[in-house]
Write a protein that holds these residues in place. Structure first.
Motif, PDB file in Angstrom:
ATOM      1  N   GLU A 183       0.822  -1.212   0.000  1.00 45.19           N
ATOM      2  CA  GLU A 183       0.000   0.000   0.000  1.00 45.19           C
ATOM      3  C   GLU A 183       0.857   1.264   0.000  1.00 45.19           C
ATOM      4  OE1 GLU A 183      -2.766  -0.090   3.193  1.00 45.19           O
ATOM      5  OE2 GLU A 183      -3.919  -1.779   2.387  1.00 45.19           O
ATOM      6  N   VAL A 184       1.881   1.299   0.857  1.00 47.36           N
ATOM      7  CA  VAL A 184       2.704   2.507   0.923  1.00 47.36           C
ATOM      8  C   VAL A 184       3.559   2.646  -0.338  1.00 47.36           C
ATOM      9  CG1 VAL A 184       4.665   1.459   2.152  1.00 47.36           C
ATOM     10  CG2 VAL A 184       4.192   3.891   2.418  1.00 47.36           C
ATOM     11  N   CYS A 185       3.981   1.504  -0.918  1.00 48.81           N
ATOM     12  CA  CYS A 185       4.741   1.572  -2.173  1.00 48.81           C
ATOM     13  C   CYS A 185       3.883   2.139  -3.296  1.00 48.81           C
ATOM     14  CB  CYS A 185       5.255   0.182  -2.555  1.00 48.81           C
ATOM     15  SG  CYS A 185       6.575  -0.434  -1.475  1.00 48.81           S
ATOM     16  N   GLU A 186       2.626   1.717  -3.364  1.00 48.65           N
ATOM     17  CA  GLU A 186       1.724   2.235  -4.389  1.00 48.65           C
ATOM     18  C   GLU A 186       1.426   3.718  -4.152  1.00 48.65           C
ATOM     19  OE1 GLU A 186      -1.678  -0.265  -4.300  1.00 48.65           O
ATOM     20  OE2 GLU A 186      -0.656  -1.998  -5.210  1.00 48.65           O
ATOM     21  N   ALA A 187       1.246   4.107  -2.895  1.00 43.73           N
ATOM     22  CA  ALA A 187       0.942   5.508  -2.586  1.00 43.73           C
ATOM     23  C   ALA A 187       2.109   6.414  -2.967  1.00 43.73           C
ATOM     24  CB  ALA A 187       0.622   5.655  -1.098  1.00 43.73           C
ATOM     25  N   TYR A 188       3.327   5.970  -2.680  1.00 44.86           N
ATOM     26  CA  TYR A 188       4.484   6.789  -3.005  1.00 44.86           C
ATOM     27  C   TYR A 188       4.685   6.887  -4.520  1.00 44.86           C
ATOM     28  CZ  TYR A 188       9.170   8.756  -2.722  1.00 44.86           C
ATOM     29  OH  TYR A 188      10.258   9.572  -2.845  1.00 44.86           O
ATOM     30  N   ALA A 189       4.509   5.774  -5.216  1.00 45.19           N
ATOM     31  CA  ALA A 189       4.645   5.792  -6.680  1.00 45.19           C
ATOM     32  C   ALA A 189       3.602   6.711  -7.306  1.00 45.19           C
ATOM     33  CB  ALA A 189       4.508   4.378  -7.229  1.00 45.19           C
ATOM     34  N   HIS A 190       2.375   6.651  -6.813  1.00 47.38           N
ATOM     35  CA  HIS A 190       1.317   7.525  -7.343  1.00 47.38           C
ATOM     36  C   HIS A 190       1.658   8.986  -7.092  1.00 47.38           C
ATOM     37  CE1 HIS A 190      -2.701   8.911  -8.382  1.00 47.38           C
ATOM     38  NE2 HIS A 190      -2.727   9.585  -7.236  1.00 47.38           N
ATOM     39  N   TYR A 191       2.180   9.287  -5.910  1.00 44.82           N
ATOM     40  CA  TYR A 191       2.544  10.669  -5.592  1.00 44.82           C
ATOM     41  C   TYR A 191       3.639  11.163  -6.530  1.00 44.82           C
ATOM     42  CZ  TYR A 191       4.964  14.462  -3.200  1.00 44.82           C
ATOM     43  OH  TYR A 191       5.593  15.640  -2.918  1.00 44.82           O
ATOM     44  N   GLY A 237      15.256   1.953   9.608  1.00 45.29           N
ATOM     45  CA  GLY A 237      13.878   1.716   9.994  1.00 45.29           C
ATOM     46  C   GLY A 237      12.980   1.778   8.772  1.00 45.29           C
ATOM     47  N   LEU A 238      11.948   0.942   8.754  1.00 44.18           N
ATOM     48  CA  LEU A 238      11.030   0.865   7.618  1.00 44.18           C
ATOM     49  C   LEU A 238       9.669   1.400   8.039  1.00 44.18           C
ATOM     50  CD1 LEU A 238      11.976  -2.717   6.351  1.00 44.18           C
ATOM     51  CD2 LEU A 238      12.949  -0.507   5.677  1.00 44.18           C
ATOM     52  N   SER A 239       9.187   2.406   7.290  1.00 42.35           N
ATOM     53  CA  SER A 239       7.941   3.076   7.648  1.00 42.35           C
ATOM     54  C   SER A 239       6.775   2.561   6.813  1.00 42.35           C
ATOM     55  CB  SER A 239       8.096   4.588   7.451  1.00 42.35           C
ATOM     56  OG  SER A 239       6.873   5.252   7.709  1.00 42.35           O
ATOM     57  N   SER A 240       5.620   2.466   7.440  1.00 36.72           N
ATOM     58  CA  SER A 240       4.407   2.030   6.731  1.00 36.72           C
ATOM     59  C   SER A 240       3.620   3.223   6.207  1.00 36.72           C
ATOM     60  CB  SER A 240       3.521   1.201   7.671  1.00 36.72           C
ATOM     61  OG  SER A 240       3.158   1.962   8.821  1.00 36.72           O
ATOM     62  N   THR A 241       4.163   4.427   6.378  1.00 40.97           N
ATOM     63  CA  THR A 241       3.527   5.634   5.833  1.00 40.97           C
ATOM     64  C   THR A 241       4.562   6.413   5.037  1.00 40.97           C
ATOM     65  OG1 THR A 241       4.032   6.909   7.836  1.00 40.97           O
ATOM     66  CG2 THR A 241       1.891   5.820   7.740  1.00 40.97           C
ATOM     67  N   MET A 242       4.103   7.169   4.067  1.00 41.17           N
ATOM     68  CA  MET A 242       5.013   7.959   3.239  1.00 41.17           C
ATOM     69  C   MET A 242       5.005   9.413   3.688  1.00 41.17           C
ATOM     70  SD  MET A 242       2.994   8.865  -0.260  1.00 41.17           S
ATOM     71  CE  MET A 242       3.803  10.468  -0.273  1.00 41.17           C
ATOM     72  N   THR A 243       6.033  10.133   3.343  1.00 38.35           N
ATOM     73  CA  THR A 243       6.119  11.559   3.611  1.00 38.35           C
ATOM     74  C   THR A 243       6.541  12.278   2.341  1.00 38.35           C
ATOM     75  OG1 THR A 243       7.283  13.263   4.890  1.00 38.35           O
ATOM     76  CG2 THR A 243       8.497  11.247   4.414  1.00 38.35           C
ATOM     77  N   THR A 244       6.075  13.498   2.193  1.00 38.48           N
ATOM     78  CA  THR A 244       6.456  14.284   1.014  1.00 38.48           C
ATOM     79  C   THR A 244       7.733  15.079   1.259  1.00 38.48           C
ATOM     80  OG1 THR A 244       5.092  16.164   1.718  1.00 38.48           O
ATOM     81  CG2 THR A 244       4.051  14.508   0.313  1.00 38.48           C
ATOM     82  N   PHE A 245       8.250  15.013   2.488  1.00 40.17           N
ATOM     83  CA  PHE A 245       9.479  15.725   2.818  1.00 40.17           C
ATOM     84  C   PHE A 245      10.638  14.745   2.935  1.00 40.17           C
ATOM     85  CE2 PHE A 245       6.121  18.325   4.892  1.00 40.17           C
ATOM     86  CZ  PHE A 245       6.281  19.466   4.140  1.00 40.17           C
ATOM     87  N   ARG A 246      11.844  15.296   2.804  1.00 35.52           N
ATOM     88  CA  ARG A 246      13.067  14.524   3.084  1.00 35.52           C
ATOM     89  C   ARG A 246      13.912  15.338   4.051  1.00 35.52           C
ATOM     90  NH1 ARG A 246      12.603  13.539  -2.454  1.00 35.52           N
ATOM     91  NH2 ARG A 246      13.847  15.399  -2.881  1.00 35.52           N
ATOM     92  N   TRP A 247      14.320  14.703   5.131  1.00 28.24           N
ATOM     93  CA  TRP A 247      15.187  15.364   6.102  1.00 28.24           C
ATOM     94  C   TRP A 247      16.576  14.731   6.054  1.00 28.24           C
ATOM     95  CZ3 TRP A 247      10.092  14.263   7.279  1.00 28.24           C
ATOM     96  CH2 TRP A 247       9.287  15.345   7.696  1.00 28.24           C
TER      97      TRP A 247
END
Length: 350
Positions: A183-191, A237-247
């Motif tokens: 799900e998170v892979c698809e969400a990030y690819a769509h974004y 660490g592996l996240s189950s949510t995506m972020t639009t920012f990079r720190w």
């Protein structure tokens, strides 16, 4: 005579207000004159008479001086009482208010100074320079973002190379998208596709499969570098949510970027923004799924890891690759891990 009269008129008001002082002054002048006058003026007992006059005048002068002192003290008493009961009693309150104002001014100045240190970067060249400054001599690096492509291509190799050259310890913390979470892979690819559907500088478009491979590649790169530098303390660490920012946070500064290569923000260490980002990255990583990088000795990786080594490594850390992946897919992951292309590479000037 006119001048003498004018002088007397000027002196008269002062003499009236300070009668005791004026009389004392006059007597002092008189005593002085008597003291220098010849004894014969006062007759055959002139010496004795002169002494009596001087003594009597001196006593009068002392009495007048004492009277003037008492009068001045009486005049000052109401003033002192007013000061003591009024201004001095309010002094602690006023000092407390001054201290509050000083604290407010100091806090405001500090806040303004920190805001001035949050700088907007408005070009790829400025962003690249900020990353270069952040990497210089750093002993720590924290990253949170999508799949860590720039981290694999530039940040991690250069930080490790610099630490190895100086023979110093390096701590790296990474949080990326969980490649096993569809799900998170698809969400990030769509974004990413919604921002630009055309291939990026790597020549690829963003699909869920590419997101998975990029994340697997970052994990593989972490193991590979850990095996080759003993002073590298690295965690993923592996996240189950995506972020639009990079720190990207080093010991010197933090850089926050987005998908727009011309916009970013940076702040120096010690500022409010830097400390807030540091806390955010630490707490976020604690909630992510941890990759057991302490098992880095489980499968020794070659300088150019083989397909079998990569498969065995991910099985050993309970991150098995999809069954649909063939040798070509695994080679692609290895290439991305060790020879990633800088997605923000500036064109060479001719």
């Amino acid at each position: 005579m006119g001048r003498v009269g004018a002088a007397l008129r000027r002196i008269a008001p002062w003499a009236a207000q300070n009668a005791d002082g004026a009389i004392a002054l006059g007597l002092a002048i008189t005593v002085g004159i008597l003291g220098i006058m010849p004894d014969e003026i006062f007759g055959k007992d002139g010496q004795e008479i002169q002494n009596q006059l001087v003594s009597a005048a001196t006593l009068v002068i002392l009495a007048l001086v004492a009277t003037a002192l008492l009068r001045d003290r009486l005049r000052q008493a109401p003033v002192e009482a007013t000061i003591t009961s009024g201004a001095l009693s309010e002094l602690p309150v006023r000092l407390a208010r001054l201290e509050q104002i000083e604290t407010l001014v100091t806090g405001t100045r500090r806040a303004l100074d920190e805001l001035q240190l949050v700088r907007v970067l408005a070009s790829p060249l400025e962003i690249a320079q900020a990353h270069s400054d952040a990497r210089a001599g750093t002993t720590r690096w924290s990253f949170k973002g999508g799949t860590g492509t720039f981290l694999r291509a530039v940040t991690l190799p250069e930080c490790v190379a610099a630490a190895r050259k100086d023979k110093r310890h390096l701590t790296v913390r990474i949080e990326i998208i969980d490649p096993t979470n569809n799900e998170v892979c698809e969400a990030y690819a769509h974004y990413r596709r919604s921002l630009a559907d055309a291939p990026d500088v790597t020549g690829e478009t963003w699909t869920p499969d590419r997101v998975r491979k990029e994340s697997y590649a970052t994990i593989l790169a972490a193991f590979w570098h850990r095996q080759r530098y003993g002073l590298l303390d690295i965690g993923v660490g592996l996240s189950s949510t995506m972020t639009t920012f990079r720190w990207d946070l080093s010991a010197a500064r933090v850089i926050m970027t987005i998908e727009d290569p011309n916009r970013a923000m940076t702040a120096l260490a010690g500022t409010f923004y830097y400390e807030s980002c540091d806390t955010e990255l630490r707490l976020s990583l604690e909630q992510a799924r941890r990759v057991p990088l302490e098992s880095y000795k489980l499968v020794p990786l070659s300088d150019e890891p083989t397909v079998e080594e990569v498969q065995e490594l991910f099985r050993g850390v309970e991150l098995p690759l999809p069954r649909t992946y063939n040798d070509r897919d695994i080679v692609d992951i290895t290439r991305k891990a060790l020879r990633a292309k800088d997605p923000y590479e500036l064109p060479q000037r001719t």
